[in-house]
Design a protein around this motif. Structure first.
Motif, PDB file in Angstrom:
ATOM      1  N   MET A 161      -8.267 -28.339  -1.714  1.00  0.00           N
ATOM      2  CA  MET A 161      -8.408 -29.738  -1.327  1.00  0.00           C
ATOM      3  C   MET A 161      -9.488 -29.918  -0.270  1.00  0.00           C
ATOM      4  O   MET A 161     -10.211 -30.923  -0.273  1.00  0.00           O
ATOM      5  CB  MET A 161      -7.082 -30.285  -0.826  1.00  0.00           C
ATOM      6  N   THR A 162      -9.627 -28.950   0.632  1.00  0.00           N
ATOM      7  CA  THR A 162     -10.708 -29.017   1.626  1.00  0.00           C
ATOM      8  C   THR A 162     -12.062 -29.037   0.925  1.00  0.00           C
ATOM      9  O   THR A 162     -12.972 -29.773   1.326  1.00  0.00           O
ATOM     10  CB  THR A 162     -10.619 -27.826   2.588  1.00  0.00           C
ATOM     11  N   HIS A 163     -12.201 -28.237  -0.113  1.00  0.00           N
ATOM     12  CA  HIS A 163     -13.438 -28.222  -0.906  1.00  0.00           C
ATOM     13  C   HIS A 163     -13.736 -29.610  -1.469  1.00  0.00           C
ATOM     14  O   HIS A 163     -14.882 -30.089  -1.395  1.00  0.00           O
ATOM     15  CB  HIS A 163     -13.283 -27.189  -2.025  1.00  0.00           C
ATOM     16  N   LEU A 164     -12.721 -30.278  -2.007  1.00  0.00           N
ATOM     17  CA  LEU A 164     -12.927 -31.611  -2.588  1.00  0.00           C
ATOM     18  C   LEU A 164     -13.237 -32.657  -1.512  1.00  0.00           C
ATOM     19  O   LEU A 164     -14.088 -33.533  -1.701  1.00  0.00           O
ATOM     20  CB  LEU A 164     -11.692 -32.025  -3.379  1.00  0.00           C
ATOM     21  N   VAL A 165     -12.550 -32.578  -0.382  1.00  0.00           N
ATOM     22  CA  VAL A 165     -12.807 -33.514   0.714  1.00  0.00           C
ATOM     23  C   VAL A 165     -14.240 -33.363   1.209  1.00  0.00           C
ATOM     24  O   VAL A 165     -14.931 -34.360   1.498  1.00  0.00           O
ATOM     25  CB  VAL A 165     -11.787 -33.297   1.849  1.00  0.00           C
ATOM     26  N   GLU A 166     -14.712 -32.137   1.315  1.00  0.00           N
ATOM     27  CA  GLU A 166     -16.087 -31.903   1.768  1.00  0.00           C
ATOM     28  C   GLU A 166     -17.111 -32.424   0.770  1.00  0.00           C
ATOM     29  O   GLU A 166     -18.255 -32.721   1.135  1.00  0.00           O
ATOM     30  CB  GLU A 166     -16.304 -30.412   2.020  1.00  0.00           C
ATOM     31  N   LEU A 167     -16.707 -32.564  -0.496  1.00  0.00           N
ATOM     32  CA  LEU A 167     -17.586 -33.153  -1.509  1.00  0.00           C
ATOM     33  C   LEU A 167     -17.520 -34.681  -1.502  1.00  0.00           C
ATOM     34  O   LEU A 167     -18.173 -35.329  -2.322  1.00  0.00           O
ATOM     35  CB  LEU A 167     -17.199 -32.628  -2.895  1.00  0.00           C
ATOM     36  N   LEU A 317     -10.299 -19.138  -3.345  1.00  0.00           N
ATOM     37  CA  LEU A 317     -10.880 -20.301  -3.999  1.00  0.00           C
ATOM     38  C   LEU A 317     -12.083 -19.864  -4.830  1.00  0.00           C
ATOM     39  O   LEU A 317     -12.987 -19.205  -4.329  1.00  0.00           O
ATOM     40  CB  LEU A 317     -11.323 -21.337  -2.961  1.00  0.00           C
ATOM     41  N   VAL A 318     -12.079 -20.225  -6.110  1.00  0.00           N
ATOM     42  CA  VAL A 318     -13.176 -19.893  -7.014  1.00  0.00           C
ATOM     43  C   VAL A 318     -13.839 -21.212  -7.430  1.00  0.00           C
ATOM     44  O   VAL A 318     -13.267 -21.983  -8.198  1.00  0.00           O
ATOM     45  CB  VAL A 318     -12.675 -19.127  -8.253  1.00  0.00           C
ATOM     46  N   VAL A 319     -15.019 -21.467  -6.893  1.00  0.00           N
ATOM     47  CA  VAL A 319     -15.720 -22.728  -7.166  1.00  0.00           C
ATOM     48  C   VAL A 319     -16.610 -22.548  -8.391  1.00  0.00           C
ATOM     49  O   VAL A 319     -17.461 -21.658  -8.425  1.00  0.00           O
ATOM     50  CB  VAL A 319     -16.561 -23.172  -5.953  1.00  0.00           C
ATOM     51  N   ARG A 320     -16.397 -23.411  -9.388  1.00  0.00           N
ATOM     52  CA  ARG A 320     -17.210 -23.378 -10.600  1.00  0.00           C
ATOM     53  C   ARG A 320     -17.735 -24.794 -10.882  1.00  0.00           C
ATOM     54  O   ARG A 320     -17.768 -25.640  -9.982  1.00  0.00           O
ATOM     55  CB  ARG A 320     -16.385 -22.837 -11.768  1.00  0.00           C
ATOM     56  N   GLY A 321     -18.113 -25.037 -12.103  1.00  0.00           N
ATOM     57  CA  GLY A 321     -18.821 -26.263 -12.412  1.00  0.00           C
ATOM     58  C   GLY A 321     -18.009 -27.513 -12.584  1.00  0.00           C
ATOM     59  O   GLY A 321     -18.569 -28.603 -12.742  1.00  0.00           O
ATOM     60  N   SER A 322     -16.678 -27.425 -12.549  1.00  0.00           N
ATOM     61  CA  SER A 322     -15.853 -28.606 -12.836  1.00  0.00           C
ATOM     62  C   SER A 322     -15.668 -29.527 -11.630  1.00  0.00           C
ATOM     63  O   SER A 322     -15.041 -30.578 -11.747  1.00  0.00           O
ATOM     64  CB  SER A 322     -14.481 -28.188 -13.368  1.00  0.00           C
ATOM     65  N   THR A 323     -16.165 -29.120 -10.465  1.00  0.00           N
ATOM     66  CA  THR A 323     -16.080 -29.981  -9.277  1.00  0.00           C
ATOM     67  C   THR A 323     -17.474 -30.255  -8.744  1.00  0.00           C
ATOM     68  O   THR A 323     -18.341 -29.385  -8.745  1.00  0.00           O
ATOM     69  CB  THR A 323     -15.222 -29.330  -8.167  1.00  0.00           C
ATOM     70  N   GLY A 324     -17.675 -31.491  -8.299  1.00  0.00           N
ATOM     71  CA  GLY A 324     -18.960 -31.897  -7.744  1.00  0.00           C
ATOM     72  C   GLY A 324     -18.771 -33.059  -6.797  1.00  0.00           C
ATOM     73  O   GLY A 324     -17.645 -33.500  -6.534  1.00  0.00           O
ATOM     74  N   PRO A 325     -19.856 -33.585  -6.246  1.00  0.00           N
ATOM     75  CA  PRO A 325     -19.757 -34.702  -5.286  1.00  0.00           C
ATOM     76  C   PRO A 325     -19.034 -35.895  -5.897  1.00  0.00           C
ATOM     77  O   PRO A 325     -19.130 -36.160  -7.097  1.00  0.00           O
ATOM     78  CB  PRO A 325     -21.217 -35.029  -4.960  1.00  0.00           C
ATOM     79  N   ALA A 326     -18.304 -36.612  -5.042  1.00  0.00           N
ATOM     80  CA  ALA A 326     -17.606 -37.805  -5.492  1.00  0.00           C
ATOM     81  C   ALA A 326     -18.613 -38.837  -5.987  1.00  0.00           C
ATOM     82  O   ALA A 326     -19.641 -39.057  -5.336  1.00  0.00           O
ATOM     83  CB  ALA A 326     -16.768 -38.390  -4.369  1.00  0.00           C
ATOM     84  N   PRO A 327     -18.384 -39.461  -7.141  1.00  0.00           N
ATOM     85  CA  PRO A 327     -19.333 -40.461  -7.647  1.00  0.00           C
ATOM     86  C   PRO A 327     -19.340 -41.707  -6.782  1.00  0.00           C
ATOM     87  O   PRO A 327     -18.318 -42.112  -6.218  1.00  0.00           O
ATOM     88  CB  PRO A 327     -18.789 -40.773  -9.055  1.00  0.00           C
ATOM     89  N   ARG A 328     -20.502 -42.319  -6.661  1.00  0.00           N
ATOM     90  CA  ARG A 328     -20.611 -43.560  -5.892  1.00  0.00           C
ATOM     91  C   ARG A 328     -20.155 -44.717  -6.763  1.00  0.00           C
ATOM     92  O   ARG A 328     -20.415 -44.751  -7.956  1.00  0.00           O
ATOM     93  CB  ARG A 328     -22.049 -43.783  -5.448  1.00  0.00           C
ATOM     94  N   ARG A 329     -19.479 -45.671  -6.125  1.00  0.00           N
ATOM     95  CA  ARG A 329     -18.963 -46.816  -6.875  1.00  0.00           C
ATOM     96  C   ARG A 329     -19.512 -48.108  -6.277  1.00  0.00           C
ATOM     97  O   ARG A 329     -19.700 -48.208  -5.080  1.00  0.00           O
ATOM     98  CB  ARG A 329     -17.434 -46.834  -6.858  1.00  0.00           C
TER      99      ARG A 329
END
Length: 329
Positions: A161-167, A317-329
């Motif tokens: 979750m920290t990884h996602l928050v940082e994105l 934690l294994v970071v691969r291609g399925s996570t990236g920066p949050a899209p802008r809305r």
């Protein structure tokens, strides 16, 4: 222990308290050696068990790539230690009351129980009868003096979750597993912690819990989550299979991964590398959990002292291609 003898019986024979007898049988350090020998002699052991023996390995679930890895590791490690495995596996084993009679089964010296569905009282009864056993991936908090091994679920979920928050993700959907499983509570707490540190909590409409952590249940939960008016920018799932189901739901809605939606799982089983893009996940040391269970059991059989009865193995934690920066809305 003589068949049918309980801790209460041994306490009566030796004049010691039930608590002292239990500590002596379980190899705890705070028992004088002469007291320990007194209990062992009354139990008909006279000292250590032999190096070999039959271990009842119970996994009342399908031997998929998760449970199968643990079972295989236990079997391979047991052979190295001269132990023989008697395997009881599959969903049909879940409803049997085998733990009640296990100490009385002839020829069985110890047990390894993988995610046992029985209540804590059943494990306490097994412990009080002086029967050596180890729990792998406990479903509920194990009693303090029962040997158990698991992964560091809280730390692994927190790192994800920290990884996602940082994105930049703030609206993160969570697909949890069965509510009664200890692992679900630990992972949920880990998921929530990084958001809470920012003054955020997951919105109730972004949380789902399923009765079985399968791909189909992950798909159904994700369909509901992705259809809310303000849909999430990321989905984290209880395991990799559920994450695959979430990715299928996203594809049906024309959402690109990770441009429109980030998806992450837990376990790092083979399916995580079969996805396109490959899945960001938390690697569990499944094989090491099996090896550690045998090591703990061997020490119990040989009457070694166990200072750490509840062992948590580190995740990654294994970071691969399925996570990236949050899209802008």
């Amino acid at each position: 222990m003589r068949r049918g003898a309980t801790v209460r019986d041994l306490a009566a024979r030796t004049g010691l308290s039930i608590a002292t007898v239990s500590r002596a049988l379980n190899g705890q350090a705070n028992v004088a050696e002469h007291t320990r020998q007194r209990v062992l002699e009354a139990a008909g052991r006279g000292g250590s068990r032999p190096a070999g023996g039959v271990v009842y390995l119970r996994c009342p679930y399908l031997l998929t790539d998760y449970f199968g890895l643990i079972v295989s590791s236990v079997a391979e490690t047991a052979e190295l230690h001269g132990l023989h495995i008697l395997l009881n596996a599959g969903k049909a084993a879940k409803d049997s009351d085998v733990l009640l009679s296990l100490p009385d089964e002839p020829g069985i010296d110890a047990a390894i129980l993988i995610l046992p569905p029985e209540p804590e009282s059943a494990l306490e009864n097994l412990r009080d009868r002086g029967f050596p056993f180890v729990v792998v991936d406990p479903r509920t908090p194990p009693p303090r003096d029962v040997a158990a091994v698991s992964a560091a679920h809280f730390a692994g979920a927190r790192s994800l979750m920290t990884h996602l928050v940082e994105l930049g993700h703030r609206r993160v959907a969570i697909i949890g597993g069965p509510r009664e499983w200890l692992v679900n509570d630990n992972r949920l707490a880990g998921y929530v912690a990084p958001l809470a540190e920012m003054g955020l909590l997951p919105a109730p409409e972004l949380m789902r819990f399923v009765p079985e952590p399968s791909e189909e249940h992950g798909y159904r939960a994700a369909c509901e989550l992705l259809d809310v008016p303000d849909r999430p920018t990321a989905v984290v799932a209880f395991n990799d299979k559920m994450a695959v189901g979430a990715a299928r739901a996203a594809a049906e809605r024309g959402l690109r991964i990770p441009e429109d939606l980030s998806v992450a799982g837990f376990d790092d089983i083979d399916v995580s590398r079969a996805m396109q893009p490959m899945l960001t996940t938390v690697r569990q040391p499944l094989a090491e959990m099996g090896r550690m269970a045998v090591s703990l059991l061997r020490r119990l059989l040989e009457r070694h002292e166990l200072d750490a009865l509840h062992v948590e193995l580190a995740t990654e934690l294994v970071v691969r291609g399925s996570t990236g920066p949050a899209p802008r809305r």
